[in-house]
Scaffold this active site. Structure first.
Site, short mmCIF file in Angstrom:
data_model
loop_
_atom_site.label_atom_id
_atom_site.label_comp_id
_atom_site.label_asym_id
_atom_site.label_seq_id
_atom_site.Cartn_x
_atom_site.Cartn_y
_atom_site.Cartn_z
N TYR A 171 15.43 149.97 -2.74
CA TYR A 171 14.28 150.46 -1.97
C TYR A 171 13.11 150.57 -2.94
O TYR A 171 13.17 151.32 -3.91
CB TYR A 171 14.60 151.81 -1.33
CG TYR A 171 15.62 151.64 -0.22
CD1 TYR A 171 15.21 151.49 1.10
CD2 TYR A 171 16.97 151.56 -0.50
CE1 TYR A 171 16.12 151.29 2.11
CE2 TYR A 171 17.91 151.36 0.51
CZ TYR A 171 17.47 151.22 1.81
OH TYR A 171 18.39 151.01 2.81
N ARG A 178 21.53 146.44 1.51
CA ARG A 178 20.29 146.81 2.19
C ARG A 178 19.15 146.90 1.19
O ARG A 178 19.36 147.22 0.02
CB ARG A 178 20.44 148.15 2.89
CG ARG A 178 21.50 148.16 3.95
CD ARG A 178 21.63 149.53 4.60
NE ARG A 178 21.67 150.65 3.67
CZ ARG A 178 22.77 151.13 3.11
NH1 ARG A 178 23.94 150.60 3.35
NH2 ARG A 178 22.70 152.17 2.30
N ARG A 180 12.76 130.86 1.89
CA ARG A 180 12.91 129.40 1.93
C ARG A 180 12.27 128.73 0.71
O ARG A 180 12.68 127.66 0.30
CB ARG A 180 12.28 128.83 3.20
CG ARG A 180 13.08 129.05 4.41
CD ARG A 180 14.18 128.01 4.54
NE ARG A 180 15.05 128.38 5.66
CZ ARG A 180 16.25 128.89 5.53
NH1 ARG A 180 16.77 129.08 4.35
NH2 ARG A 180 16.96 129.21 6.57
N ARG A 191 12.26 144.98 5.64
CA ARG A 191 13.65 145.34 5.31
C ARG A 191 14.51 144.09 5.24
O ARG A 191 14.29 143.15 6.00
CB ARG A 191 14.22 146.29 6.35
CG ARG A 191 13.51 147.60 6.47
CD ARG A 191 14.13 148.39 7.61
NE ARG A 191 13.27 149.45 8.05
CZ ARG A 191 13.57 150.74 8.02
NH1 ARG A 191 14.75 151.13 7.58
NH2 ARG A 191 12.72 151.64 8.45
N ARG A 211 15.37 156.14 1.66
CA ARG A 211 16.65 156.48 1.04
C ARG A 211 16.42 157.07 -0.34
O ARG A 211 16.70 156.44 -1.35
CB ARG A 211 17.55 155.25 0.95
CG ARG A 211 18.10 154.72 2.26
CD ARG A 211 19.02 155.71 2.98
NE ARG A 211 20.14 156.19 2.18
CZ ARG A 211 21.36 155.69 2.21
NH1 ARG A 211 21.64 154.67 2.98
NH2 ARG A 211 22.30 156.21 1.46
N CYS A 257 14.63 136.45 11.22
CA CYS A 257 13.57 137.46 11.21
C CYS A 257 13.55 138.18 12.55
O CYS A 257 13.83 137.60 13.59
CB CYS A 257 12.20 136.80 11.01
SG CYS A 257 11.93 136.14 9.38
N GLU A 301 11.16 145.42 13.75
CA GLU A 301 11.77 146.76 13.79
C GLU A 301 11.44 147.45 15.11
O GLU A 301 10.38 147.21 15.70
CB GLU A 301 11.22 147.63 12.66
CG GLU A 301 11.76 147.32 11.30
CD GLU A 301 13.15 147.85 11.06
OE1 GLU A 301 13.50 148.94 11.56
OE2 GLU A 301 13.90 147.17 10.36
#
Length: 124
Positions: free
Chosen positions: A108, A7, A63, A90, A116, A75, A78
């Site tokens: 992050y 992540r 790409r 993210r 986080r 894609c 959220e």
């Protein structure tokens, strides 16, 4: 070999095409470097952005990276939860690896460190 998820998140200052592309490249590069993977190890990359970012598809940045043209990308937007972090990109990178789940380095950056704090550089 295992399939593991890595992540990551990063924030941008404005909804501009170049800023979104640059931030996506920065985040993915950091994930790749920290986890010592290359495009041949990658199963797929899922990219999401908050609804306040719509200047471009962040997958365009991936790409344009060398050897990433065959990696499956997706894609999405959220879920717009009230009070959530704004201007955030993210990534979920799935990789083939021999490493254990605990060895995966999640990244992050910038304002996204608030998501986080336990994974922020100062706490690792």
């Amino acid at each position: 070999m295992f399939v593991r998820g890595i992540r990551g998140a990063i924030t941008v200052d404005s909804n501009s095409e170049q800023e979104i592309l640059d931030a996506t490249t920065e985040l993915l590069s950091e994930i790749v470097n920290e986890n010592e993977v290359n495009p041949e190890h990658i199963c797929s990359v899922f990219v999401t952005m908050t609804t306040d970012l719509d200047a471009t598809f962040p997958a365009r940045a991936i790409r344009q990276m060398e050897d990433w043209d065959l990696v499956p990308l997706m894609c999405s937007v959220e879920i717009p939860v009230h009070g959530s972090l704004a201007k955030c990109i993210r990534l979920m990178v799935t990789v083939n690896t021999e490493k254990a789940q605990r060895q995966m380095v999640h990244v992050y950056l910038r304002g996204a460190q608030i998501l986080r704090p336990d994974l922020a550089p100062s706490s690792q």
